[in-house]
Motif scaffolding. Structure first.
Motif, PDB file in Angstrom:
ATOM      1  N   ALA A  71     -31.357  30.319  22.759  1.00 17.96           N
ATOM      2  CA  ALA A  71     -31.265  28.954  23.289  1.00 17.96           C
ATOM      3  C   ALA A  71     -30.438  28.919  24.567  1.00 17.96           C
ATOM      4  O   ALA A  71     -29.429  29.604  24.681  1.00 17.96           O
ATOM      5  CB  ALA A  71     -30.644  28.022  22.265  1.00 17.96           C
TER       6      ALA A  71
ATOM      7  N   ALA B 188     -41.596  28.829  16.029  1.00 20.43           N
ATOM      8  CA  ALA B 188     -40.741  29.665  16.871  1.00 20.43           C
ATOM      9  C   ALA B 188     -41.450  30.944  17.298  1.00 20.43           C
ATOM     10  O   ALA B 188     -41.064  31.569  18.275  1.00 20.43           O
ATOM     11  CB  ALA B 188     -39.435  30.000  16.148  1.00 20.43           C
TER      12      ALA B 188
ATOM     13  N   LEU C 255     -36.317  27.138  24.234  1.00 25.03           N
ATOM     14  CA  LEU C 255     -35.399  26.538  23.279  1.00 25.03           C
ATOM     15  C   LEU C 255     -34.169  26.032  24.025  1.00 25.03           C
ATOM     16  O   LEU C 255     -33.500  26.794  24.723  1.00 25.03           O
ATOM     17  CB  LEU C 255     -35.012  27.592  22.234  1.00 25.03           C
ATOM     18  CG  LEU C 255     -34.107  27.174  21.100  1.00 25.03           C
ATOM     19  CD1 LEU C 255     -34.735  26.040  20.281  1.00 25.03           C
ATOM     20  CD2 LEU C 255     -33.818  28.377  20.211  1.00 25.03           C
TER      21      LEU C 255
ATOM     22  N   TYR D 158     -40.295  24.209  12.617  1.00 23.36           N
ATOM     23  CA  TYR D 158     -39.937  24.950  13.823  1.00 23.36           C
ATOM     24  C   TYR D 158     -39.875  26.453  13.549  1.00 23.36           C
ATOM     25  O   TYR D 158     -40.283  27.259  14.376  1.00 23.36           O
ATOM     26  CB  TYR D 158     -38.609  24.492  14.429  1.00 23.36           C
ATOM     27  CG  TYR D 158     -38.215  25.396  15.570  1.00 23.36           C
ATOM     28  CD1 TYR D 158     -38.937  25.377  16.759  1.00 23.36           C
ATOM     29  CD2 TYR D 158     -37.197  26.327  15.436  1.00 23.36           C
ATOM     30  CE1 TYR D 158     -38.637  26.254  17.795  1.00 23.36           C
ATOM     31  CE2 TYR D 158     -36.883  27.200  16.464  1.00 23.36           C
ATOM     32  CZ  TYR D 158     -37.610  27.161  17.636  1.00 23.36           C
ATOM     33  OH  TYR D 158     -37.319  28.038  18.653  1.00 23.36           O
TER      34      TYR D 158
ATOM     35  N   TYR E 183     -41.135  22.811  25.388  1.00 22.93           N
ATOM     36  CA  TYR E 183     -39.687  22.774  25.194  1.00 22.93           C
ATOM     37  C   TYR E 183     -39.365  22.338  23.770  1.00 22.93           C
ATOM     38  O   TYR E 183     -39.944  21.376  23.263  1.00 22.93           O
ATOM     39  CB  TYR E 183     -39.023  21.818  26.190  1.00 22.93           C
ATOM     40  CG  TYR E 183     -39.137  22.301  27.610  1.00 22.93           C
ATOM     41  CD1 TYR E 183     -38.164  23.112  28.175  1.00 22.93           C
ATOM     42  CD2 TYR E 183     -40.251  21.983  28.382  1.00 22.93           C
ATOM     43  CE1 TYR E 183     -38.286  23.577  29.476  1.00 22.93           C
ATOM     44  CE2 TYR E 183     -40.379  22.448  29.686  1.00 22.93           C
ATOM     45  CZ  TYR E 183     -39.392  23.248  30.218  1.00 22.93           C
ATOM     46  OH  TYR E 183     -39.519  23.711  31.503  1.00 22.93           O
ATOM     47  N   TYR E 184     -38.427  23.059  23.154  1.00 17.43           N
ATOM     48  CA  TYR E 184     -37.920  22.736  21.826  1.00 17.43           C
ATOM     49  C   TYR E 184     -36.454  22.347  21.985  1.00 17.43           C
ATOM     50  O   TYR E 184     -35.635  23.177  22.398  1.00 17.43           O
ATOM     51  CB  TYR E 184     -38.043  23.940  20.890  1.00 17.43           C
ATOM     52  CG  TYR E 184     -39.475  24.355  20.655  1.00 17.43           C
ATOM     53  CD1 TYR E 184     -40.243  23.713  19.678  1.00 17.43           C
ATOM     54  CD2 TYR E 184     -40.069  25.369  21.400  1.00 17.43           C
ATOM     55  CE1 TYR E 184     -41.566  24.086  19.462  1.00 17.43           C
ATOM     56  CE2 TYR E 184     -41.382  25.744  21.179  1.00 17.43           C
ATOM     57  CZ  TYR E 184     -42.124  25.088  20.209  1.00 17.43           C
ATOM     58  OH  TYR E 184     -43.425  25.463  19.994  1.00 17.43           O
TER      59      TYR E 184
ATOM     60  N   ASP F 214     -30.563  23.798  23.699  1.00 16.12           N
ATOM     61  CA  ASP F 214     -29.486  23.170  22.930  1.00 16.12           C
ATOM     62  C   ASP F 214     -28.868  22.113  23.852  1.00 16.12           C
ATOM     63  O   ASP F 214     -28.320  22.440  24.897  1.00 16.12           O
ATOM     64  CB  ASP F 214     -28.452  24.244  22.568  1.00 16.12           C
ATOM     65  CG  ASP F 214     -27.321  23.732  21.714  1.00 16.12           C
ATOM     66  OD1 ASP F 214     -26.930  22.559  21.844  1.00 16.12           O
ATOM     67  OD2 ASP F 214     -26.793  24.538  20.920  1.00 16.12           O
TER      68      ASP F 214
ATOM     69  N   TYR G  44     -32.777  20.712  20.491  1.00 13.57           N
ATOM     70  CA  TYR G  44     -31.980  20.406  19.306  1.00 13.57           C
ATOM     71  C   TYR G  44     -30.563  20.049  19.710  1.00 13.57           C
ATOM     72  O   TYR G  44     -30.132  20.324  20.835  1.00 13.57           O
ATOM     73  CB  TYR G  44     -31.991  21.559  18.293  1.00 13.57           C
ATOM     74  CG  TYR G  44     -31.173  22.763  18.688  1.00 13.57           C
ATOM     75  CD1 TYR G  44     -29.855  22.902  18.268  1.00 13.57           C
ATOM     76  CD2 TYR G  44     -31.718  23.785  19.467  1.00 13.57           C
ATOM     77  CE1 TYR G  44     -29.100  24.013  18.622  1.00 13.57           C
ATOM     78  CE2 TYR G  44     -30.992  24.899  19.819  1.00 13.57           C
ATOM     79  CZ  TYR G  44     -29.667  25.009  19.393  1.00 13.57           C
ATOM     80  OH  TYR G  44     -28.933  26.104  19.748  1.00 13.57           O
TER      81      TYR G  44
END
Length: 126
Positions: A60, A37, A43, A33, A83-84, A45, A86
């Motif tokens: 994020a 990035a 991003l 990532y 979309y990322y 969360d 975490y």
């Protein structure tokens, strides 16, 4: 034992296999990532608002998977964007990615847990 291992492996590989419509949830490491990035993407969360407030990756946004509104909030998101996701360990982000895939999102990455992401030197806000 072989049956259990087979089931676990099948479940693992099904997370990264393309569905019939060509979309797939991609799971990448924190290090991978860090390289990605630099590309365009959103991003997210998916931890609780309290976890997010205690520290999160810079840039994020927070969309709490556990508060019951995640599925409703993604209805307003652009399904064509990348979309990322975490969370603390990668479990909630995996579940959130699955919901997004079922809703028709095309580019979803599960990038794992916050501490791993932080440990590779990604900028945070604490």
């Amino acid at each position: 034992m072989k049956l259990i291992l087979g089931i676990l492996l099948a479940g693992f590989f099904s997370c990264s296999q393309p569905q019939q419509d060509g979309t797939a949830i991609k799971t990448i490491t924190a290090t991978e990532y860090k390289e990605q990035a630099k590309k365009e993407g959103i991003l997210v969360d998916v931890r609780t608002t309290e976890e997010y407030a205690a520290g999160h990756l810079a840039g994020a946004s927070n969309a709490d998977y556990l508060d019951g509104t995640f599925a409703k909030s993604i209805k307003d998101w652009d399904k064509e964007k990348t979309y990322y996701l975490y969370c603390k360990s990668g479990n909630r982000s995996s579940k959130a990615a699955q919901l997004m895939q079922e809703a028709g999102f095309k580019n979803i990455y599960n990038i794992g847990g916050y501490q791993d992401l932080k440990s590779v030197g990604l900028p945070t806000k604490e």
